[in-house]
Enzyme design. Structure first.
Site, PDB file in Angstrom:
ATOM      1  N   ASN A  99       0.265  75.909   8.152  1.00  0.00           N
ATOM      2  CA  ASN A  99       0.472  76.462   9.488  1.00  0.00           C
ATOM      3  C   ASN A  99      -0.815  76.446  10.313  1.00  0.00           C
ATOM      4  O   ASN A  99      -1.898  76.627   9.779  1.00  0.00           O
ATOM      5  CB  ASN A  99       1.009  77.885   9.390  1.00  0.00           C
ATOM      6  CG  ASN A  99       2.312  77.939   8.606  1.00  0.00           C
ATOM      7  OD1 ASN A  99       3.041  76.954   8.564  1.00  0.00           O
ATOM      8  ND2 ASN A  99       2.595  79.060   7.975  1.00  0.00           N
ATOM      9  N   ASP A 101      -1.131  78.423  13.130  1.00  0.00           N
ATOM     10  CA  ASP A 101      -1.104  79.586  14.024  1.00  0.00           C
ATOM     11  C   ASP A 101      -2.133  80.666  13.693  1.00  0.00           C
ATOM     12  O   ASP A 101      -2.277  81.628  14.440  1.00  0.00           O
ATOM     13  CB  ASP A 101       0.295  80.204  14.033  1.00  0.00           C
ATOM     14  CG  ASP A 101       0.817  80.434  12.621  1.00  0.00           C
ATOM     15  OD1 ASP A 101       0.092  81.010  11.799  1.00  0.00           O
ATOM     16  OD2 ASP A 101       1.960  80.023  12.349  1.00  0.00           O
ATOM     17  N   HIS A 116      -3.767  71.770   8.135  1.00  0.00           N
ATOM     18  CA  HIS A 116      -3.401  71.079   9.380  1.00  0.00           C
ATOM     19  C   HIS A 116      -4.220  71.598  10.561  1.00  0.00           C
ATOM     20  O   HIS A 116      -3.867  71.364  11.717  1.00  0.00           O
ATOM     21  CB  HIS A 116      -1.897  71.230   9.656  1.00  0.00           C
ATOM     22  CG  HIS A 116      -1.033  70.461   8.700  1.00  0.00           C
ATOM     23  ND1 HIS A 116       0.254  70.818   8.388  1.00  0.00           N
ATOM     24  CD2 HIS A 116      -1.284  69.342   7.965  1.00  0.00           C
ATOM     25  CE1 HIS A 116       0.755  69.961   7.506  1.00  0.00           C
ATOM     26  NE2 HIS A 116      -0.166  69.057   7.245  1.00  0.00           N
ATOM     27  N   CYS A 128     -19.306  65.842  20.703  1.00  0.00           N
ATOM     28  CA  CYS A 128     -20.722  66.126  20.960  1.00  0.00           C
ATOM     29  C   CYS A 128     -21.182  67.324  20.149  1.00  0.00           C
ATOM     30  O   CYS A 128     -22.353  67.655  20.115  1.00  0.00           O
ATOM     31  CB  CYS A 128     -20.964  66.362  22.456  1.00  0.00           C
ATOM     32  SG  CYS A 128     -20.466  67.999  23.017  1.00  0.00           S
ATOM     33  N   GLY A 186       7.689  79.844   1.906  1.00  0.00           N
ATOM     34  CA  GLY A 186       8.175  79.438   3.225  1.00  0.00           C
ATOM     35  C   GLY A 186       8.011  77.958   3.534  1.00  0.00           C
ATOM     36  O   GLY A 186       7.726  77.579   4.656  1.00  0.00           O
ATOM     37  N   ASN A 212      11.492  80.913  -0.929  1.00  0.00           N
ATOM     38  CA  ASN A 212      12.026  80.193   0.228  1.00  0.00           C
ATOM     39  C   ASN A 212      13.536  80.437   0.295  1.00  0.00           C
ATOM     40  O   ASN A 212      14.182  80.521  -0.747  1.00  0.00           O
ATOM     41  CB  ASN A 212      11.744  78.684   0.057  1.00  0.00           C
ATOM     42  CG  ASN A 212      11.817  77.928   1.363  1.00  0.00           C
ATOM     43  OD1 ASN A 212      11.176  78.299   2.337  1.00  0.00           O
ATOM     44  ND2 ASN A 212      12.591  76.858   1.404  1.00  0.00           N
ATOM     45  N   ALA A 231      10.168  85.587   2.928  1.00  0.00           N
ATOM     46  CA  ALA A 231       8.845  86.028   2.470  1.00  0.00           C
ATOM     47  C   ALA A 231       8.570  87.465   2.886  1.00  0.00           C
ATOM     48  O   ALA A 231       7.971  88.237   2.141  1.00  0.00           O
ATOM     49  CB  ALA A 231       7.769  85.103   3.038  1.00  0.00           C
TER      50      ALA A 231
HETATM   51 ZN   LIG Z   1     -18.852  67.603  24.573  1.00  0.00          ZN
END
Ligand SMILES: [Zn+2]
Length: 245
Positions: A99, A101, A116, A128, A186, A212, A231
């Site tokens: 996830n 979030d 991720h 940069c 999950g 799950n 969950a």
């Molecule tokens: Zn930059």
């Protein structure tokens, strides 16, 4: 099944958590598929790609801003709190999550591996070195620009077609090899290459507790304890049982 899982959890010396979208959805995190807005004519794949970000940065950022605003109103459910409690009690409980979030960290958990990436930070698209926390206030003017070089910023999530962050994924596999127990929460274990992590744990002899609502892609065998449910309900019950055994 829960009592068996509680027993395994109590005996485990190196438990690891692997979580997926179902964990977030229970807290009300939405995906914005088909929602009204600037982004409605764009597919999630376009909105999550580097080419989409380069060609329509304002639209793409509008989408992430909306996700961030909604995410800010999300309260992590009881399952997150149970994991935070368990992590403190065990002393070690790395959390590998698919996830973006940030809810695991928001719940006070440490040692969270976001394979991720995270939608709560952004960095310079031209690399940069600029990096910043994101909040709805910092996204008044879209797209946000790098204050150091003027390039547009990118959300720090793994975009479509990009590889998973090397260090995070290699540590995840190392944890999968070394753990004696993996709690898979999950997720239907369908999204590759992330799904390889619980399979690696099984191959290395760990026991898996899967929590799950629906059946997952993991093989059903004696090393897989399957608990069908949410969950937010199962984890507090499990921790309670582990605690009072
Ligand atoms: Zn930059």
């Amino acid at each position: 099944m829960i009592s068996r899982a509680a027993e395994l959890l109590r005996e485990s010396r190196n438990p690891v958590v692997f979580s997926g979208a179902g964990m977030s959805r229970e807290s009300g995190m939405r995906t914005f598929r088909g929602e009204e807005g600037l982004w409605k004519e764009y597919s999630p794949e376009q909105l999550s790609s580097l080419s989409g970000l380069r060609s329509d940065p304002e639209v793409v950022w509008e989408w992430y801003k909306m996700r961030l605003i909604t995410g800010d109103g999300i309260v992590p459910h009881a399952g997150y709190k149970a994991l935070t409690f368990l992590q403190k009690k065990k002393g070690t409980l790395p959390v590998i999550t698919q996830n973006v979030d940030g809810l695991h960290k928001l719940s006070g958990q440490t040692d969270v591996l976001e394979i991720h990436g995270s939608m709560r930070t952004a960095s310079c698209l031209d690399r940069c070195g600029f990096f910043t926390e994101l909040n709805p206030e910092s996204l008044q003017d879209l797209p946000p620009l790098c204050p150091d070089c003027g390039a547009i910023l990118r959300p720090d999530i793994v975009l479509f077609g990009e590889p998973l962050p090397h260090q995070v994924i290699s540590r995840s596999y190392k944890l999968a090899e070394e753990c004696d127990l993996m709690m898979v929460i999950g997720t239907s274990v369908q999204v590759w290459p992330a799904a390889g992590v619980p399979f690696a744990a099984l191959e290395n002899g760990a026991t898996v507790i899967e929590i799950n609502p629906a059946r997952t892609e993991l093989p059903q065998g004696e090393n897989v304890i399957s608990i069908r449910g949410k969950a937010g309900e199962i984890l507090p019950a499990l921790v309670d049982m582990e605690e009072n055994k």
